[in-house]
Design an enzyme around this catalytic site. Structure first.
Site, short mmCIF file in Angstrom:
data_model
loop_
_atom_site.label_atom_id
_atom_site.label_comp_id
_atom_site.label_asym_id
_atom_site.label_seq_id
_atom_site.Cartn_x
_atom_site.Cartn_y
_atom_site.Cartn_z
N SER A 125 16.62 -16.53 23.81
CA SER A 125 16.61 -17.89 24.42
C SER A 125 16.98 -18.70 23.12
O SER A 125 16.39 -18.45 21.95
CB SER A 125 15.49 -18.17 25.07
OG SER A 125 15.46 -19.54 25.17
N GLU A 127 15.14 -21.26 22.89
CA GLU A 127 13.90 -21.57 22.49
C GLU A 127 13.43 -20.95 21.12
O GLU A 127 12.26 -21.33 20.73
CB GLU A 127 13.03 -21.37 23.57
CG GLU A 127 13.19 -22.14 24.70
CD GLU A 127 12.81 -23.81 24.35
OE1 GLU A 127 11.72 -23.83 23.77
OE2 GLU A 127 13.21 -24.75 25.20
N TYR A 149 6.70 -19.58 25.09
CA TYR A 149 7.84 -18.83 25.74
C TYR A 149 8.64 -18.52 24.73
O TYR A 149 9.03 -17.41 24.33
CB TYR A 149 8.53 -19.85 26.51
CG TYR A 149 9.94 -19.11 27.14
CD1 TYR A 149 9.91 -18.63 28.23
CD2 TYR A 149 10.93 -19.56 26.34
CE1 TYR A 149 11.32 -18.02 28.59
CE2 TYR A 149 12.32 -19.21 26.79
CZ TYR A 149 12.39 -18.24 27.97
OH TYR A 149 13.60 -17.85 28.16
P1 GDP Z 1 14.21 -25.22 29.48
O1 GDP Z 1 15.11 -25.84 28.67
O2 GDP Z 1 14.45 -23.68 29.47
O3 GDP Z 1 12.81 -25.60 29.20
O4 GDP Z 1 14.90 -25.56 30.75
P2 GDP Z 1 14.38 -26.58 31.72
O5 GDP Z 1 15.51 -27.15 32.75
O6 GDP Z 1 13.07 -26.53 32.47
O7 GDP Z 1 14.19 -28.13 30.80
C1 GDP Z 1 15.27 -28.73 30.23
C2 GDP Z 1 14.67 -30.09 29.50
O8 GDP Z 1 14.62 -30.95 30.47
C3 GDP Z 1 13.40 -29.90 28.81
O9 GDP Z 1 13.61 -30.77 27.63
C4 GDP Z 1 12.72 -30.61 29.74
O10 GDP Z 1 11.41 -31.32 29.17
C5 GDP Z 1 13.38 -31.53 30.35
N1 GDP Z 1 12.96 -32.15 31.72
C6 GDP Z 1 12.76 -33.43 32.09
N2 GDP Z 1 12.20 -33.68 33.20
C7 GDP Z 1 11.94 -32.27 33.89
C8 GDP Z 1 11.54 -31.93 34.91
O11 GDP Z 1 11.15 -32.57 35.98
N3 GDP Z 1 11.64 -30.46 35.06
C9 GDP Z 1 11.91 -29.70 34.10
N4 GDP Z 1 12.18 -28.34 34.38
N5 GDP Z 1 12.54 -30.10 32.96
C10 GDP Z 1 12.54 -31.37 32.76
#
Ligand code: GDP
Length: 319
Positions: A125, A127, A149
């Site tokens: 990832s 990440e 993660y």
């Molecule tokens: P990730 O990049 O694998 O963590 O995928 P996510 O889709 O969970 O998150 C992508 C980005 O969206 C991150 O920077 C989160 O902080 C942001 N984000 C903002 N609002 C939300 C929310 O309500 N849910 C999630 N999952 N992410 C959010």
């Protein structure tokens, strides 16, 4: 492709597992999948042979892999939510780190016992780069994870390299965010498109989100699965950044989704809840997939607006 007859896929109940299984079956490969719950996953094709088990049960998984002696192993299993990894850091370490290493060893043993190539594909990832020191990131960007993660994925990524040095055909796919209508609403894109569709249909009032400024390199999930298969079939294993090269903010995604759904005056419908902000959150992840393009002939087929369009269209139909 020559000689590939059987694949073993972990984490097959997720978004990528279903696309990968479809792809492998279309290639004529016998697909075996490990599932934790034993339930038939929603999008997984019926021709997949399901094996119930926990990847963290090393002895049982090792015995299963030894028995199947697959030609390709795809490790998609993960505690896939960054947010959840804060709630359960040790489970994240066990599944995303330790279990991946155990599976590398299992694949290595099959290769030794049968004196054949076993291609191992680790789904890593973006990440692992955390708050990156450079942008866009490449395979040479220093690992600097900022959440449980990312740290666990970084360990599995490094161990994939260790097994490659040992002689295993092992590849680590550094996957940037990849989306589709099969994405779980736990992820921000699908949360946005499903809620926007509900607002357009009049069944929801507002969209509540966390960090709107985070920028991510959003790609199309089936393209990322295609990269995994290309890596498995390449002459040798390697690490590959898989990304589109363009990043967009969460706010950009929200705007595009409302536009696609034909909802104007949407700003008042979006609310930020501080409880949804993360302790640390990479501000901008953007990948340079030059190596995959050059070595694997890989290229993304859909760009940002088309991805949003496909997801919103599906959610409007469901709403
Ligand atoms: P990730 O990049 O694998 O963590 O995928 P996510 O889709 O969970 O998150 C992508 C980005 O969206 C991150 O920077 C989160 O902080 C942001 N984000 C903002 N609002 C939300 C929310 O309500 N849910 C999630 N999952 N992410 C959010």
């Amino acid at each position: 492709m020559a000689g590939v007859s059987r694949a073993f896929v972990t984490g097959a109940s997720g978004q990528d597992g279903s696309y990968l299984a479809e792809r492998l079956l279309a290639d004529g490969v016998e697909v075996h999948a490990l599932t934790l719950s034993g339930e038939v996953p929603e999008f997984l094709p019926a021709d997949v042979v399901l094996h119930r088990g926990d990847l963290c049960d090393v002895a049982a998984t090792r015995a299963l892999v030894a028995d199947l002696a697959p030609d390709e192993v795809y490790n998609l299993a993960a505690l896939s939510s960054v947010a959840a990894s804060w709630e359960d850091p040790d489970l994240s370490a066990a599944v995303n780190g330790g279990a991946a290493v155990a599976l590398l060893e299992s694949a290595w043993r099959v290769a030794q016992a049968h004196d054949k190539q076993v291609a191992f594909v680790q789904c890593s990832s973006a990440e692992i780069f955390g708050e990156p020191s450079e942008s866009p990131q490449t395979e040479a960007t220093p690992l600097r994870p900022v959440n449980p993660y990312g740290a666990a994925k970084a360990y599995a990524h490094l161990m994939t390299g260790v097994y490659r040095s040992r002689g295993l055909h092992a590849s680590s796919m550094v996957l940037y965010n990849h989306e589709s209508p099969r994405r779980s609403p736990r992820f921000v894109t699908r949360k946005i498109t499903s809620t926007v569709a509900a607002i357009a249909a009049g069944t929801a009032d507002e969209l509540v989100l966390g960090n709107l400024d985070a920028r991510r390199d959003f790609g199309w999930a089936p393209d990322y699965v295609d990269a995994m298969v290309r890596a498995a079939r390449h002459e040798q294993g390697d690490d590959y950044v898989i990304a589109t090269g363009a990043s967009h903010s969460v706010r950009d995604f929200v705007a595009a989704a409302f536009e696609q759904a034909g909802v104007s005056d949407w700003e008042a419908r979006v609310r930020v809840d501080p409880a949804l902000l993360r302790p640390t959150d990479p501000t901008d992840l953007r990948g340079d997939a030059t190596r995959a393009r050059t070595a694997l002939g890989w290229a993304p087929t859909l760009e940002f607006t088309d991805i949003v369009k496909r997801m919103v269209e599906t959610d409007l139909a469901l709403a």
